[in-house]
Design a protein around this motif. Structure first.
Motif, short mmCIF file in Angstrom:
data_model
loop_
_atom_site.label_atom_id
_atom_site.label_comp_id
_atom_site.label_asym_id
_atom_site.label_seq_id
_atom_site.Cartn_x
_atom_site.Cartn_y
_atom_site.Cartn_z
N GLU A 4 97.42 93.52 -50.46
CA GLU A 4 96.22 93.88 -50.87
C GLU A 4 96.57 94.30 -52.41
O GLU A 4 95.65 95.41 -52.89
CB GLU A 4 95.46 95.08 -49.94
CG GLU A 4 94.94 94.43 -48.72
CD GLU A 4 93.79 93.90 -49.15
OE1 GLU A 4 92.79 94.46 -49.44
OE2 GLU A 4 93.67 92.53 -48.89
N ARG A 6 95.94 94.89 -56.33
CA ARG A 6 95.04 94.60 -57.12
C ARG A 6 95.47 94.51 -58.47
O ARG A 6 96.26 95.54 -58.97
CB ARG A 6 93.76 95.47 -57.02
CG ARG A 6 92.71 95.28 -57.58
CD ARG A 6 91.46 96.23 -57.25
NE ARG A 6 90.75 96.17 -56.00
CZ ARG A 6 89.79 94.99 -55.56
NH1 ARG A 6 89.16 94.43 -56.57
NH2 ARG A 6 89.40 95.34 -54.29
N TYR A 12 90.85 91.78 -60.12
CA TYR A 12 90.90 90.94 -59.11
C TYR A 12 92.03 91.27 -58.10
O TYR A 12 92.86 91.51 -58.66
CB TYR A 12 91.14 89.59 -59.61
CG TYR A 12 89.85 89.02 -60.40
CD1 TYR A 12 88.91 88.42 -59.38
CD2 TYR A 12 89.65 88.47 -61.38
CE1 TYR A 12 87.67 87.91 -59.87
CE2 TYR A 12 88.53 88.02 -62.21
CZ TYR A 12 87.70 87.67 -61.32
OH TYR A 12 86.42 87.07 -61.77
N LYS A 13 91.82 90.90 -56.93
CA LYS A 13 93.00 91.02 -56.09
C LYS A 13 94.03 89.78 -56.36
O LYS A 13 93.55 88.82 -56.95
CB LYS A 13 92.58 90.99 -54.58
CG LYS A 13 91.95 92.10 -53.88
CD LYS A 13 91.38 92.06 -52.60
CE LYS A 13 90.54 93.06 -52.22
NZ LYS A 13 89.87 93.02 -50.95
N THR A 14 95.06 90.03 -56.02
CA THR A 14 96.01 88.94 -55.97
C THR A 14 96.23 88.20 -54.81
O THR A 14 96.10 88.66 -53.94
CB THR A 14 97.53 89.39 -56.75
OG1 THR A 14 98.23 90.16 -55.84
CG2 THR A 14 97.37 90.33 -57.77
N THR A 15 96.78 86.93 -54.95
CA THR A 15 96.95 86.20 -53.68
C THR A 15 98.33 86.71 -52.99
O THR A 15 98.45 86.45 -51.91
CB THR A 15 97.06 84.52 -54.12
OG1 THR A 15 98.26 84.34 -54.89
CG2 THR A 15 95.91 84.10 -54.47
N HIS A 17 101.31 85.75 -54.21
CA HIS A 17 102.40 84.74 -54.70
C HIS A 17 102.51 85.56 -55.79
O HIS A 17 102.00 85.65 -56.80
CB HIS A 17 101.68 83.49 -54.82
CG HIS A 17 101.31 82.91 -53.46
ND1 HIS A 17 100.42 81.81 -53.32
CD2 HIS A 17 101.33 83.32 -52.11
CE1 HIS A 17 100.18 81.65 -52.20
NE2 HIS A 17 100.67 82.50 -51.39
N LYS A 23 102.13 87.23 -61.20
CA LYS A 23 101.11 86.92 -59.94
C LYS A 23 100.12 86.12 -60.00
O LYS A 23 99.37 86.18 -60.97
CB LYS A 23 100.87 88.58 -59.63
CG LYS A 23 102.10 89.28 -59.17
CD LYS A 23 101.77 90.67 -58.67
CE LYS A 23 103.21 91.28 -58.43
NZ LYS A 23 102.99 92.67 -58.55
N GLU A 24 99.63 85.53 -59.01
CA GLU A 24 98.48 84.81 -59.15
C GLU A 24 97.43 85.71 -58.63
O GLU A 24 97.39 86.23 -57.78
CB GLU A 24 98.71 83.40 -57.94
CG GLU A 24 97.55 82.58 -58.09
CD GLU A 24 97.83 81.55 -57.00
OE1 GLU A 24 97.25 80.56 -57.26
OE2 GLU A 24 98.39 81.64 -55.89
N ASN A 26 93.53 86.04 -56.94
CA ASN A 26 92.80 85.54 -56.29
C ASN A 26 91.27 85.45 -56.52
O ASN A 26 90.44 85.87 -56.48
CB ASN A 26 92.80 86.18 -54.83
CG ASN A 26 92.05 85.65 -53.70
OD1 ASN A 26 91.52 84.44 -53.81
ND2 ASN A 26 91.94 86.05 -52.52
N THR A 27 91.04 84.08 -57.39
CA THR A 27 89.70 83.66 -58.09
C THR A 27 89.34 82.50 -57.45
O THR A 27 89.37 81.50 -58.12
CB THR A 27 89.68 84.02 -59.53
OG1 THR A 27 90.68 83.00 -59.78
CG2 THR A 27 90.03 85.25 -60.15
N PRO A 28 88.67 82.45 -56.26
CA PRO A 28 88.27 81.28 -55.61
C PRO A 28 86.88 80.64 -56.60
O PRO A 28 86.28 81.25 -56.97
CB PRO A 28 87.91 81.39 -54.27
CG PRO A 28 87.39 82.91 -54.37
CD PRO A 28 88.25 83.86 -55.20
#
Ligand code: HEC
Ligand code: HEC
Length: 291
Positions: A4, A6, A12-15, A17, A23-24, A26-28
Motif C-alpha cells: 500500500e 504511496r 498515486y499508489k504504486t503497484t 513493482h 517504482k511503478e 498504479n495509474t490505470p
C-alpha cells in the motif's frame, strides 16, 4: 516492500513493482475511456448492418435500411423542379397587376430576380438598374419606350435596334455628320435643347430663337413640340433633366451631331417568357421604391 505504498510526489499508489529503485505508479486507463471505446464499437457494428458500408468489388453492402443518398438527391431535385414549374407557370399566367398585388409572389420575385438581372442585365444597366451614360436607368420612372408592364415586357422581348424581327427602332439621324443641318443651326438647337431643362432662367437671344425654330421644324416630330419626348419612337424627354447620354454641351453636341442608335439585345429566345415576366415585375417593383 509495502504493497500500500504511496508515491509522495504524485500522490498515486504504486503497484509494488520496483526496478533498480524506480517504482511503478498504479495509474490505470480511466473507465470512461473503455466505456466510450465499447460504445463506439457497438455503434459502428450497428451502422455497418443498417447503412451502406463496405465495398464488395462491383457493389457494396446495402445495409438493412436500404438508405441511398442518390435516391434522396433525385427526389429532392424532382420536388424542387415541381415547385419551380408551379411558380413559373404562375408567373406566365398571372396578370401583372394581380402579381404586383400578391405579396407572396412578389417576395419570390425579389428573391429570385436579382441573380437573373445580375447575370444578364447588370453589365449594361448597373447592378441595381441605376443605368449609366448610354444605358437607361430602369428605376427612375423615366421610360423611353413606355413604363406600363406590357410595354416593358415588350421592350425586353424584342430589344432596341436588335436582331429581332419586331425590334424597336431607335433612329435619330446624324444631323451634323450627315450635313442635314448647317453648323450654326446645330449649335443653336443645342443651346435651345439645353435651355429646356436648365434650372436657371436662360437669357433670351437670337440664337435661342433660331434654336427653337430648328427644333420645331426638325426635332419636334420625334421629341414632341415642347420636347417632352415620344415613347412611340423611343425619343427621350429633353425637359426633365434626366439625360441618357449626358446634358453637358459636349454630350448634347455628340447626340445631335452623330445620333446615338442605342442598342439593347432582344431577350426572346435568350430568356424564357417566365424569366422575362419575372424581370418585368422586378423592374416595376424597383420603380415602386422610388419617391
Ligand atoms: C448590351 C447592353 C444591354 C444589356 C445586356 C441589356 N440592356 Fe436593356 N437597354 C440597353 C440600352 C442601350 C437601352 C436603351 C435603348 C435605346 O436607346 O432606346 C436599353 C433599354 C432597356 C429598356 C427600356 C428602357 C426604357 O426607358 O424604356 C428596358 C426595360 C431594358 N433595357 C431592360 C433590360 C433587361 C431586363 C435586361 C436584362 C435581361 C437588359 N435590359 C439588358 C442596353 C442593354
Ligand atoms: C427620328 C426621330 C428623331 C428626331 C427627328 C430627332 N431625335 Fe433626338 N433622339 C431620338 C431618339 C430615338 C433618341 C434616343 C437615342 C438613342 O438612345 O439611341 C434621341 C436622343 C436625343 C438626345 C439625347 C438625349 C439624352 O437623354 O441623352 C438629344 C439631345 C436629342 N435627341 C436631340 C435632338 C435634336 C436637337 C433633334 C433635332 C435636331 C432631334 N433630337 C431629332 C429621336 C429623334
Amino acid at each position: 516492500m509495502a504493497v500500500e505504498e504511496r508515491d509522495p510526489l504524485s500522490g498515486y499508489k504504486t503497484t509494488g513493482h520496483e526496478w533498480n529503485g524506480i517504482k511503478e505508479l498504479n495509474t490505470p486507463v480511466p473507465r470512461p475511456v473503455f466505456v466510450f471505446l465499447i460504445a463506439a464499437f457497438l455503434f459502428s457494428v450497428g451502422y455497418w448492418l443498417l447503412m451502406p458500408a463496405w465495398p464488395t468489388g462491383q457493389s457494396y453492402t446495402k445495409g438493412l435500411l436500404g438508405f441511398d443518398q442518390r435516391d434522396q438527391v433525385a427526389r429532392d431535385v424532382a420536388a424542387a423542379a415541381a415547385q419551380r414549374a408551379a411558380w413559373s407557370r404562375a408567373l406566365e399566367y398571372t396578370p401583372f397587376d394581380v402579381a404586383l398585388a400578391d405579396p407572396a409572389l412578389m417576395t419570390r420575385v425579389r428573391d429570385t430576380a436579382p441573380a437573373l438581372f445580375g447575370d444578364n442585365c447588370a453589365m449594361c444597366h448597373g447592378q441595381s438598374g441605376e443605368g449609366g451614360p448610354g444605358f437607361p436607368n430602369l428605376r427612375d420612372g423615366a421610360w423611353l419606350w413606355g413604363g406600363t408592364p406590357d410595354e416593358i415586357a415588350e421592350t425586353m422581348r424584342v430589344g432596341v435596334n436588335a436582331d429581332h424581327a419586331d425590334t424597336r427602332v431607335s433612329q435619330m439621324p446624324a444631323f451634323g455628320r450627315d450635313q442635314m443641318l448647317p453648323q450654326e443651326d446645330v449649335r443653336a438647337v443645342i443651346d435651345y435643347v439645353r435651355s429646356l431643362s436648365s434650372e436657371r432662367p436662360v437669357a433670351p437671344s437670337a440664337r435661342l430663337v433660331r434654336g427653337a425654330e430648328v427644333f420645331a421644324n426638325t426635332c419636334a416630330a420625334c421629341h414632341g413640340v415642347t420636347g417632352e419626348g415620344s415613347q412611340a419612337v423611343g425619343a427621350p424627354n429633353l425637359t426633365d433633366g434626366a439625360w441618357l447620354y449626358g446634358g453637358d454641351r459636349d454630350s448634347v453636341h455628340q447626340s445631335v451631331w452623330g445620333g446615338r442608335h442605342g442598342q439593347m439585345p432582344a431577350w426572346e429566345g435568350r430568356l424564357s417568357t417566365a424569366e422575362r415576366r419575372l424581370l418585368t415585375l422586378y423592374l416595376l417593383d424597383l420603380g415602386r421604391d422610388q419617391p
